[in-house]
Design an enzyme around this catalytic site. Structure first.
Site, PDB file in Angstrom:
ATOM      1  N   MET A   1      38.038  40.427  38.620  1.00 16.39           N
ATOM      2  CA  MET A   1      38.847  40.999  37.550  1.00 16.39           C
ATOM      3  C   MET A   1      38.345  40.507  36.188  1.00 16.39           C
ATOM      4  O   MET A   1      39.057  40.569  35.181  1.00 16.39           O
ATOM      5  CB  MET A   1      40.331  40.673  37.737  1.00 16.39           C
ATOM      6  CG  MET A   1      40.929  41.356  38.957  1.00 16.39           C
ATOM      7  SD  MET A   1      42.698  41.645  38.859  1.00 16.39           S
ATOM      8  CE  MET A   1      43.308  39.961  38.784  1.00 16.39           C
TER       9      MET A   1
ATOM     10  N   ARG B   1      42.643  32.580  34.779  1.00 19.00           N
ATOM     11  CA  ARG B   1      43.874  32.260  34.049  1.00 19.00           C
ATOM     12  C   ARG B   1      43.770  30.943  33.283  1.00 19.00           C
ATOM     13  O   ARG B   1      44.553  30.697  32.370  1.00 19.00           O
ATOM     14  CB  ARG B   1      45.066  32.217  35.008  1.00 19.00           C
ATOM     15  CG  ARG B   1      45.534  33.595  35.450  1.00 19.00           C
ATOM     16  CD  ARG B   1      46.807  33.509  36.279  1.00 19.00           C
ATOM     17  NE  ARG B   1      47.382  34.826  36.508  1.00 19.00           N
ATOM     18  CZ  ARG B   1      47.056  35.623  37.507  1.00 19.00           C
ATOM     19  NH1 ARG B   1      46.150  35.217  38.375  1.00 19.00           N
ATOM     20  NH2 ARG B   1      47.608  36.812  37.648  1.00 19.00           N
TER      21      ARG B   1
ATOM     22  N   HIS C   1      32.716  32.407  39.857  1.00 17.07           N
ATOM     23  CA  HIS C   1      32.219  33.772  40.025  1.00 17.07           C
ATOM     24  C   HIS C   1      30.693  33.795  40.052  1.00 17.07           C
ATOM     25  O   HIS C   1      30.080  34.503  40.865  1.00 17.07           O
ATOM     26  CB  HIS C   1      32.689  34.667  38.865  1.00 17.07           C
ATOM     27  CG  HIS C   1      34.158  34.903  38.813  1.00 17.07           C
ATOM     28  ND1 HIS C   1      34.931  34.480  37.755  1.00 17.07           N
ATOM     29  CD2 HIS C   1      35.005  35.521  39.672  1.00 17.07           C
ATOM     30  CE1 HIS C   1      36.191  34.850  37.959  1.00 17.07           C
ATOM     31  NE2 HIS C   1      36.265  35.474  39.115  1.00 17.07           N
TER      32      HIS C   1
END
Length: 282
Positions: A30, A189, A37
């Site tokens: 996302m 986040r 990642h």
């Protein structure tokens, strides 16, 4: 570097570069990319002929509209990070309409009950949204191998169920959690946390590691009580849940059984920002 916003253009390109015995590695994200990642991308590059990464903030897996609105979107920065790994990686950054074709709704799934544990209890419809978007991405990319981080362990088990039940021909590759230097699990986040909040959030992993040690000699309930009491000493962090569950079924641990692998799961709020983490209790 090739960037696709349209699934037809992406699939046409993938078909044009496909040859006998070639493989496609896929990293669905996302966005708001971090080292975790990038480690998935590196894993894919080393083990596949081609690598695709998707960057798409999926609306159907958010049960909190404010969380969806505030989720970090950093596409230009993400592209530069991907380039630092390799300029051969294919980027798929679709619109909502390209994925959902005007019907932004979740398919309903039966994941044999694991969708009702932990995250499922607190985020109604979340895993239907996850299953819907991952299934659609798999149908578009048709990957040989897909790479997912262990931090979202329940989601990882959900996706394994999805692949099995929907008979999707893809290998799911589980990759370890990447942590910041203070132990905080890397998450998109985290970008919403201040520097002070990040340091305070380091206690999450500290308490998890203490729980792992206690689990060797204590009952499940004793470990849960310990964790609850520890977070009572940190009022700046709100504990949503702490759970000990069997890894495969995600059934809550009432009493430890031999030859079963258990895992601790946690969700907290730091200044209304929701963070999750997990640790194996082997």
């Amino acid at each position: 570097m090739l960037i696709f916003n349209n699934k037809v253009e992406l699939t046409n390109h993938l078909q044009s570069i496909s040859v006998s015995n070639s493989s496609i590695g896929f990293v669905p994200t996302m966005g708001a990319l971090h080292l975790g990642h990038l480690s998935l991308l590196e894993n894919s590059i080393h083990n596949n002929t081609h690598t695709v990464i998707s960057i798409f903030v999926n609306p159907t897996q958010f049960n909190n509209p404010e969380d969806l609105e505030k989720y970090p979107r950093t596409l230009e920065s993400d592209i530069q990070k991907i380039k630092s790994i390799s300029d051969t990686i294919l980027i798929y950054a679709p619109t909502v309409d390209d994925i959902y074709e005007g019907n932004t709704a979740s398919q309903r799934f039966d994941f044999d009950g694991i969708e009702h544990q932990m995250e499922g209890k607190f985020r109604a419809g979340h895993f239907d949204g996850v299953g819907t978007v991952v299934k659609r991405l798999f149908e578009i990319v048709k990957p040989t191998n897909a790479y997912f981080g262990e931090k979202d362990y329940q989601q990882l088990q959900i996706i394994k169920k999805l692949v099995k039940k929907e008979k999707i021909p893809v290998n799911i590759i589980e990759c370890p959690i990447y942590r910041e230097s203070n132990g905080l699990a890397m998450s998109s986040r985290n970008e919403r946390l201040t520097a002070i909040e990040r340091e305070k959030a380091a206690v999450i992993y500290k308490i998890l590691t203490q729980a792992k040690v206690l689990f060797l000699t204590q009952t499940c309930d004793s470990v849960k009580d310990f964790v609850t009491k520890e977070f009572n000493n940190h009022p700046e962090i709100e504990l949503e849940y702490f759970e000990i569950a069997e890894e495969e079924t995600l059934i809550s641990c009432d009493s430890k059984e031999p030859n079963k692998n258990y895992r601790a799961f946690i969700a907290v709020f730091v200044n209304k920002i929701r963070l999750i983490d997990t640790i194996s209790l082997k």
